[in-house]
Motif scaffolding. Structure first.
Motif, PDB file in Angstrom:
ATOM      1  N   ASP A 220       0.809  -1.219   0.000  1.00  0.00           N
ATOM      2  CA  ASP A 220       0.000   0.000   0.000  1.00  0.00           C
ATOM      3  C   ASP A 220       0.840   1.266   0.000  1.00  0.00           C
ATOM      4  O   ASP A 220       0.296   2.366   0.165  1.00  0.00           O
ATOM      5  CB  ASP A 220      -0.924   0.008   1.234  1.00  0.00           C
ATOM      6  N   GLN A 225       0.871   3.281  -5.695  1.00  0.00           N
ATOM      7  CA  GLN A 225      -0.143   3.495  -4.672  1.00  0.00           C
ATOM      8  C   GLN A 225      -0.108   4.922  -4.148  1.00  0.00           C
ATOM      9  O   GLN A 225      -1.156   5.541  -3.919  1.00  0.00           O
ATOM     10  CB  GLN A 225       0.065   2.499  -3.526  1.00  0.00           C
ATOM     11  N   LYS A 229      -3.190   7.584  -4.388  1.00  0.00           N
ATOM     12  CA  LYS A 229      -3.770   8.086  -3.142  1.00  0.00           C
ATOM     13  C   LYS A 229      -3.627   9.585  -2.979  1.00  0.00           C
ATOM     14  O   LYS A 229      -4.563  10.274  -2.535  1.00  0.00           O
ATOM     15  CB  LYS A 229      -3.127   7.378  -1.955  1.00  0.00           C
ATOM     16  N   TYR A 230      -2.467  10.133  -3.337  1.00  0.00           N
ATOM     17  CA  TYR A 230      -2.168  11.523  -3.011  1.00  0.00           C
ATOM     18  C   TYR A 230      -2.161  12.483  -4.199  1.00  0.00           C
ATOM     19  O   TYR A 230      -2.361  13.690  -4.015  1.00  0.00           O
ATOM     20  CB  TYR A 230      -0.813  11.624  -2.313  1.00  0.00           C
TER      21      TYR A 230
END
Length: 319
Positions: A220, A225, A229-230
């Motif tokens: 993760d 990833q 996510k960001y």
């Protein structure tokens, strides 16, 4: 006047040191005694130059074997630099755009140097020397670079490192399951029997536990990833995507192609190619169009993925 200024600066520095060592329950005066008696640092001691220059131990008398050794040592140091940056990136909680871009720039820069450096291998050794001293290196192979495998695991989800023909057949994405299907394992089979080479057996015995543990930690937290996510919805997503595309291209197209060029230069011989030292199937293992490893598939068009590694492939790596 100047002397008073220096004295004041020294007193200020001593007070800061006193506070630092007091916080750790240490006696500052003891450390100052140590500083008084210690020798000055030299460049050669700082980088362990004598040790570094003693790490070339050829197995034969052919002069170009030293070139071969030193080039691979330099390559591993570049891999260590790349991993150093990847470790920082993946360890940072809530990374911001500036930090992420800066570290990606460093990684891309290292890979560009690596890709450009392969002329040392292609043009820097006599072919006849290489074909002779390589036989003293069995079963060792550049295939056994664990750092390169770790770079891959830090960069993307492990499913993207599985053989392209098998990805859609895997329902269980547990790390232990995916490890069994990693693309490079099929590249280290004996050409005649299809069995694992000794090169692969040695490699797995030494490093598979590290690969498993890193895969678990990065499941993760790998670059893909983190991007998802960001940064996928960030106003600067295009800037970041350009860096990731550059990394994808360098690691999975240009670097293997440079390696393939070197292997072809030394090992291609009509009517039959010469076997690699570890018995690896380099003709099928090295070409990126066969490997089809893409770290960030969502950043590439369908056409670009179809042409991955082919002559028609054009990557937008400038930024």
């Amino acid at each position: 006047m100047e002397g008073n200024k220096v004295d004041a600066e020294l007193v200020s520095q001593l007070k800061k040191l006193q506070a630092k060592y007091d916080a750790m329950g240490q006696d500052l005066s003891s450390y100052l005694d140590g500083l008084l008696y210690s020798d000055y640092l030299t460049y050669w001691d700082y980088i362990h130059l004598d040790t570094l220059l003693s790490l070339q131990s050829p197995k034969t008398q052919f002069p170009d074997e030293k070139v071969f050794i030193m080039y691979h040592q330099i390559t591993e140091l570049y891999f260590r630099l790349i991993l150093h940056e990847l470790e920082q990136v993946t360890a940072r909680e809530n990374p911001d755009e500036d930090f992420f871009i800066d570290r990606l720039d460093r990684i891309v820069r290292y890979f560009r140097h690596l890709e450009n450096s392969f002329d040392i291998m292609v043009k820097g050794m006599e072919r006849e020397q290489f074909l002779k001293f390589r036989m003293a290196l069995l079963p060792a192979s550049g295939f056994q670079s664990a750092q390169y495998r770790l770079i891959e695991i830090y960069s993307t989800d492990m499913i993207n490192l599985v053989n392209a023909t098998e990805r859609n057949q895997i329902n269980n994405h547990e790390i232990s399951t995916l490890l069994e299907k990693l693309y490079w394992r099929s590249g280290a089979t004996e050409l005649a029997t299809g069995k694992k080479t000794l090169t692969l057996q040695q490699f797995e015995q030494k490093y598979m536990r590290d690969f498993h543990d890193t895969g678990v930690r990065m499941k993760d937290r790998n670059l893909r990833q983190l991007y998802t996510k960001y940064f996928a919805a960030s106003p600067r997503k295009d800037e970041i995507a350009s860096r990731l595309r550059a990394l994808d291209t360098l690691s999975n197209v240009l670097w293997p192609l440079a390696h393939l060029k070197s292997a072809g230069h030394y090992l291609h011989k009509d009517p039959e190619d010469i076997k690699a030292t570890g018995g690896t199937n380099w003709q099928k293992y090295l070409p990126p169009r066969f490997r089809r490893i893409i770290f960030f598939p969502e950043l590439w068009s369908g056409k670009e993925k179809e042409e991955w590694g082919k002559a028609a492939f054009v990557a937008e790596t400038d930024y």
